[in-house]
Every structure is written in structure tokens, then in C-alpha cells.
Design a protein around this motif. Structure first.
Motif, mmCIF file in Angstrom:
data_model
loop_
_atom_site.group_PDB
_atom_site.id
_atom_site.type_symbol
_atom_site.label_atom_id
_atom_site.label_comp_id
_atom_site.label_asym_id
_atom_site.label_seq_id
_atom_site.Cartn_x
_atom_site.Cartn_y
_atom_site.Cartn_z
ATOM 1 N N ARG A 81 -1.042 1.405 15.298
ATOM 2 C CA ARG A 81 -0.121 2.527 15.094
ATOM 3 C C ARG A 81 0.053 2.770 13.591
ATOM 4 N N PRO A 82 0.343 4.017 13.195
ATOM 5 C CA PRO A 82 0.469 4.334 11.764
ATOM 6 C C PRO A 82 1.444 3.430 11.025
ATOM 7 N N GLU A 83 2.592 3.129 11.648
ATOM 8 C CA GLU A 83 3.586 2.312 10.964
ATOM 9 C C GLU A 83 3.142 0.859 10.776
ATOM 10 N N GLU A 84 2.131 0.443 11.528
ATOM 11 C CA GLU A 84 1.574 -0.895 11.325
ATOM 12 C C GLU A 84 0.648 -0.911 10.112
ATOM 13 N N LEU A 85 0.019 0.207 9.855
ATOM 14 C CA LEU A 85 -0.879 0.311 8.705
ATOM 15 C C LEU A 85 -0.097 0.521 7.414
ATOM 16 N N LEU A 86 0.819 1.475 7.433
ATOM 17 C CA LEU A 86 1.683 1.752 6.282
ATOM 18 C C LEU A 86 3.114 1.899 6.788
ATOM 19 N N PRO A 87 3.923 0.855 6.643
ATOM 20 C CA PRO A 87 5.318 0.942 7.089
ATOM 21 C C PRO A 87 6.062 2.064 6.362
ATOM 22 N N ASP A 88 7.210 2.437 6.905
ATOM 23 C CA ASP A 88 7.996 3.539 6.336
ATOM 24 C C ASP A 88 8.287 3.357 4.856
ATOM 25 N N ASN A 89 8.496 2.144 4.414
ATOM 26 C CA ASN A 89 8.856 1.902 3.013
ATOM 27 C C ASN A 89 7.643 1.738 2.095
ATOM 28 N N THR A 90 6.438 1.955 2.621
ATOM 29 C CA THR A 90 5.208 1.835 1.839
ATOM 30 C C THR A 90 4.540 3.199 1.769
ATOM 31 N N ASN A 91 4.245 3.657 0.570
ATOM 32 C CA ASN A 91 3.691 5.001 0.398
ATOM 33 C C ASN A 91 2.235 5.018 -0.035
ATOM 34 N N GLU A 92 1.635 3.877 -0.237
ATOM 35 C CA GLU A 92 0.241 3.846 -0.665
ATOM 36 C C GLU A 92 -0.399 2.525 -0.257
ATOM 37 N N THR A 93 -1.719 2.550 -0.259
ATOM 38 C CA THR A 93 -2.502 1.354 0.013
ATOM 39 C C THR A 93 -3.665 1.344 -0.959
ATOM 40 N N GLU A 94 -4.357 0.241 -1.040
ATOM 41 C CA GLU A 94 -5.519 0.157 -1.925
ATOM 42 C C GLU A 94 -6.739 -0.187 -1.096
ATOM 43 N N GLY A 104 -11.062 -0.389 -1.758
ATOM 44 C CA GLY A 104 -12.206 -0.227 -2.654
ATOM 45 C C GLY A 104 -11.800 0.046 -4.089
ATOM 46 N N GLY A 105 -10.667 -0.504 -4.501
ATOM 47 C CA GLY A 105 -10.200 -0.303 -5.864
ATOM 48 C C GLY A 105 -9.485 1.015 -6.090
ATOM 49 N N LEU A 106 -9.319 1.814 -5.047
ATOM 50 C CA LEU A 106 -8.618 3.097 -5.158
ATOM 51 C C LEU A 106 -7.234 2.991 -4.539
ATOM 52 N N VAL A 107 -6.249 3.548 -5.198
ATOM 53 C CA VAL A 107 -4.918 3.657 -4.620
ATOM 54 C C VAL A 107 -4.889 4.950 -3.816
ATOM 55 N N ILE A 108 -4.563 4.817 -2.531
ATOM 56 C CA ILE A 108 -4.574 5.964 -1.621
ATOM 57 C C ILE A 108 -3.163 6.181 -1.098
ATOM 58 N N SER A 125 -10.985 16.244 -4.810
ATOM 59 C CA SER A 125 -10.213 15.204 -5.494
ATOM 60 C C SER A 125 -9.943 13.985 -4.620
ATOM 61 N N VAL A 126 -9.927 14.155 -3.301
ATOM 62 C CA VAL A 126 -9.650 13.011 -2.418
ATOM 63 C C VAL A 126 -10.891 12.483 -1.708
ATOM 64 N N LEU A 127 -12.065 13.040 -1.994
ATOM 65 C CA LEU A 127 -13.285 12.542 -1.339
ATOM 66 C C LEU A 127 -13.513 11.042 -1.571
ATOM 67 N N PRO A 128 -13.304 10.516 -2.781
ATOM 68 C CA PRO A 128 -13.477 9.065 -2.936
ATOM 69 C C PRO A 128 -12.548 8.259 -2.022
ATOM 70 N N ALA A 129 -11.339 8.743 -1.816
ATOM 71 C CA ALA A 129 -10.409 8.058 -0.915
ATOM 72 C C ALA A 129 -10.901 8.132 0.528
ATOM 73 N N MET A 130 -11.405 9.305 0.939
ATOM 74 C CA MET A 130 -11.928 9.446 2.304
ATOM 75 C C MET A 130 -13.102 8.493 2.525
ATOM 76 N N GLN A 131 -13.933 8.364 1.495
ATOM 77 C CA GLN A 131 -15.074 7.448 1.583
ATOM 78 C C GLN A 131 -14.588 6.005 1.654
ATOM 79 N N ALA A 132 -13.621 5.646 0.820
ATOM 80 C CA ALA A 132 -13.102 4.274 0.811
ATOM 81 C C ALA A 132 -12.452 3.910 2.142
ATOM 82 N N LEU A 133 -11.832 4.896 2.795
ATOM 83 C CA LEU A 133 -11.213 4.656 4.102
ATOM 84 C C LEU A 133 -12.240 4.585 5.230
ATOM 85 N N GLY A 134 -13.484 4.988 4.949
ATOM 86 C CA GLY A 134 -14.538 4.947 5.960
ATOM 87 C C GLY A 134 -14.570 6.168 6.864
#
Length: 85
Positions: free
Chosen positions: A2-15, A17-21, A55-64
Motif C-alpha cells: 500500500r502507498p502508506e507502507e512505501l512512504l508514510p504520511d510524514n515522509t515526503n521523499e525517498t532515495e 539510485g542516488g536520486l531523491v524522489i 525533468s522527472v525521467l531520471p526518477a521514473m527510471q530509478a523507480l523502474g
């Protein structure tokens, strides 16, 4: 997962492949793709959407995203191919 398991409500970004998304990046990409492909959208709106997409293509690639989903639109495939290795 579920989305909240990947990024909880209090988390706004993840890393990945070295990219902050930021949370919402995939949704923003998909919305930009819709505007970019909309024949009724203005040239300015399409240009802005394209710049936002690129501008977000590298992030899309890093996310697979492109390993899981095939881009059906030939113009979108070409755009992505021009900007990603």
C-alpha cells in the motif's frame, strides 16, 4: 504494498539510485503526459508538460517504471529514448 507502507504520511521523499524522489512524482509525470498528449492543450501547456516530464525521467527510471510498463504512444517512447540512456 500500500502507498502508506512505501512512504508514510510524514515522509515526503525517498532515495533510489542516488536520486531523491518526492512523493507525487509519478502522479505528476502521468498528469504531464496527459496534457502533453491532449490535442486540445495549448502549445504553451504542452511545452511546460514536456519540460516537466523530462525533468522527472531520471526518477521514473530509478523507480523502474519503464521496466514494468511499456509506453504505447510512439511519440512518448521517442521522447523518453531521447532523454534516457
Amino acid at each position: 504494498m500500500r502507498p502508506e507502507e512505501l512512504l508514510p504520511d510524514n515522509t515526503n521523499e525517498t532515495e533510489r539510485g542516488g536520486l531523491v524522489i518526492r512523493k507525487g512524482t509519478v502522479g505528476a509525470f502521468l498528469t504531464s503526459v496527459q496534457v502533453w498528449g491532449d490535442p486540445a492543450a495549448s502549445a504553451d501547456a504542452k511545452a511546460t508538460a514536456e519540460a516537466d516530464m523530462v525533468s522527472v525521467l531520471p526518477a521514473m527510471q530509478a523507480l523502474g517504471l519503464f521496466e514494468v510498463f511499456e509506453l504505447r504512444d510512439p511519440a512518448l517512447r521517442a521522447l523518453v529514448a531521447r532523454h534516457l540512456p
